[in-house]
Motif scaffolding. Structure first.
Motif, mmCIF file in Angstrom:
data_model
loop_
_atom_site.group_PDB
_atom_site.id
_atom_site.type_symbol
_atom_site.label_atom_id
_atom_site.label_comp_id
_atom_site.label_asym_id
_atom_site.label_seq_id
_atom_site.Cartn_x
_atom_site.Cartn_y
_atom_site.Cartn_z
ATOM 1 N N UNK A 151 -1.697 6.714 -17.923
ATOM 2 C CA UNK A 151 -1.029 6.767 -19.220
ATOM 3 C C UNK A 151 -0.498 8.147 -19.588
ATOM 4 N N UNK A 152 -0.451 9.049 -18.601
ATOM 5 C CA UNK A 152 0.091 10.379 -18.865
ATOM 6 C C UNK A 152 1.615 10.341 -18.992
ATOM 7 N N UNK A 153 2.218 9.419 -18.291
ATOM 8 C CA UNK A 153 3.675 9.294 -18.305
ATOM 9 C C UNK A 153 4.058 7.869 -17.956
ATOM 10 N N UNK A 154 5.068 7.319 -18.633
ATOM 11 C CA UNK A 154 5.533 5.969 -18.334
ATOM 12 C C UNK A 154 7.022 5.997 -18.024
ATOM 13 N N UNK A 155 7.406 5.716 -16.768
ATOM 14 C CA UNK A 155 8.823 5.651 -16.421
ATOM 15 C C UNK A 155 9.547 4.597 -17.258
ATOM 16 N N UNK A 156 10.830 4.774 -17.440
ATOM 17 C CA UNK A 156 11.640 3.857 -18.249
ATOM 18 C C UNK A 156 11.549 2.425 -17.745
ATOM 19 N N UNK A 157 11.460 2.248 -16.419
ATOM 20 C CA UNK A 157 11.514 0.901 -15.853
ATOM 21 C C UNK A 157 10.177 0.166 -15.886
ATOM 22 N N UNK A 162 0.893 -1.155 0.000
ATOM 23 C CA UNK A 162 0.000 0.000 0.000
ATOM 24 C C UNK A 162 0.930 1.202 0.000
ATOM 25 N N UNK A 163 1.262 1.678 -1.191
ATOM 26 C CA UNK A 163 2.270 2.717 -1.338
ATOM 27 C C UNK A 163 1.700 4.114 -1.249
ATOM 28 N N UNK A 164 2.554 5.062 -0.828
ATOM 29 C CA UNK A 164 2.108 6.457 -0.837
ATOM 30 C C UNK A 164 1.988 6.966 -2.266
ATOM 31 N N UNK A 165 2.341 6.118 -3.249
ATOM 32 C CA UNK A 165 2.073 6.423 -4.658
ATOM 33 C C UNK A 165 0.587 6.613 -4.905
ATOM 34 N N UNK A 166 -0.255 6.138 -3.987
ATOM 35 C CA UNK A 166 -1.691 6.334 -4.140
ATOM 36 C C UNK A 166 -2.047 7.814 -4.133
ATOM 37 N N UNK A 196 11.810 12.804 -1.346
ATOM 38 C CA UNK A 196 12.809 13.874 -1.421
ATOM 39 C C UNK A 196 12.749 14.636 -2.741
ATOM 40 N N UNK A 197 11.759 14.332 -3.584
ATOM 41 C CA UNK A 197 11.724 14.906 -4.930
ATOM 42 C C UNK A 197 11.665 16.431 -4.921
ATOM 43 N N UNK A 198 10.894 16.995 -4.023
ATOM 44 C CA UNK A 198 10.784 18.462 -3.976
ATOM 45 C C UNK A 198 12.081 19.079 -3.461
ATOM 46 N N UNK A 199 12.679 18.421 -2.478
ATOM 47 C CA UNK A 199 13.935 18.894 -1.895
ATOM 48 C C UNK A 199 15.074 18.837 -2.918
ATOM 49 N N UNK A 243 -5.076 9.658 -5.924
ATOM 50 C CA UNK A 243 -5.525 10.983 -5.485
ATOM 51 C C UNK A 243 -5.368 12.090 -6.500
ATOM 52 N N UNK A 244 -4.612 11.844 -7.578
ATOM 53 C CA UNK A 244 -4.481 12.850 -8.621
ATOM 54 C C UNK A 244 -3.466 13.934 -8.358
ATOM 55 N N UNK A 245 -2.607 13.748 -7.354
ATOM 56 C CA UNK A 245 -1.585 14.749 -7.048
ATOM 57 C C UNK A 245 -0.322 14.498 -7.870
ATOM 58 N N UNK A 246 0.560 15.488 -7.868
ATOM 59 C CA UNK A 246 1.771 15.410 -8.683
ATOM 60 C C UNK A 246 2.934 14.740 -7.967
#
Length: 264
Positions: free
Chosen positions: A222-228, A42-46, A143-146, A51-54
């Motif tokens: 389908x807005x973006x697909x990471x390489x992996x 259950x990842x915070x990726x939810x 840490x993405x924003x940092x 949730x539609x956040x960035x």
């Protein structure tokens, strides 16, 4: 199928049997995944895919508990891990408070905390109190924003030594699992060579197991697909077509027909 325990995961590692992990956020999909995978996160990726956040930052402990409880109701077989949100483990004592709450209310098997050697004291405290920890090292989305974005680790100087230090520190502190994200394969191989716990990779080459976000690998996001990410289904396209057909049937009065009506 019997419930998978941490002992089973260690046995799989010992036997070089690959471990399959996927994310889930509700009981519906948890039931679909139940018989197919060894672990569910259950990842915070939810916060993004559901949730539609960035970014993953912004979801609360209580929100994670809500989703994890729903997932738990849909599972009988996989080992369940719950992500700890941004800053919910900022200090060892805060981590103990929040992780104990998650552990008690969700029935999960382990919590996942982003951080390496800087979180070793936290991992040790949780372990001493009977809370299993999956330590998340390498690329850390919280840490993405940092850091100004998502940075693949392993390319910069001394990256290997830093990751090895992280892996060793959290293992020595009592982490029962490692999640290794976003690093070059050669570096991941070195981490694997010193790991005495199962290592689950995401964008990190071949590890003891793999995890993907379900909406990525099934093509619903389908807005973006990471390489992996490998897509195994064009989910969004299939659903759009199905809803289009439904809407067309309703507009034209084709649905509901007598077949779908209650008759005397």
């Amino acid at each position: 199928m019997a419930k998978i325990t941490i002992k089973d995961l260690y046995k799989m590692k010992e036997n070089s049997e690959k471990i399959v992990m996927i994310t889930a956020y509700d009981a519906l999909f948890a039931k679909i995944f139940n018989d197919q995978v060894d672990m569910v996160l259950v990842g915070d990726s939810l916060n993004m895919s559901f949730g539609g956040h960035a970014e993953t930052i912004g979801i609360s402990v209580d929100e994670m508990i809500y989703h994890a409880r729903a997932v738990r109701r849909g599972l009988t077989h996989p080992y369940l891990v719950v992500d700890m949100p941004f800053c919910s483990c900022a200090t060892p004592q805060l981590a103990l408070k929040n992780c104990a709450k998650v552990y008690e209310k969700t029935g999960c098997d382990a919590v996942k905390i982003e951080g390496g050697k800087d979180f070793a004291a936290t991992v040790e405290l949780l372990s001493k109190n009977g809370i299993a920890v999956m330590s998340h090292i390498g690329l850390r989305p919280q840490l993405s924003r940092f850091q100004g974005g998502y940075k693949v680790s392993g390319r910069e100087k001394n990256a290997l030594n830093l990751l090895l230090d992280d892996a060793k520190a959290v293992q020595n502190a009592g982490a029962v699992l490692l999640l290794l994200e976003g690093t070059v394969s050669s570096v991941a191989n070195e981490v694997m060579s010193v790991a005495n716990v199962p290592v689950i990779g995401i964008g990190a080459g071949s590890c003891d197991g793999q995890v993907l976000v379900w909406s990525d690998m099934l093509g619903f996001f389908d807005e973006f697909k990471p390489k992996f990410v490998k897509r195994y289904l064009n989910g969004a396209e299939l659903v759009r077509e199905a809803v289009k057909n439904y809407a067309n049937d309703v507009k034209k009065g084709i649905f509901p027909s007598e077949e779908f009506e209650y008759l005397k």
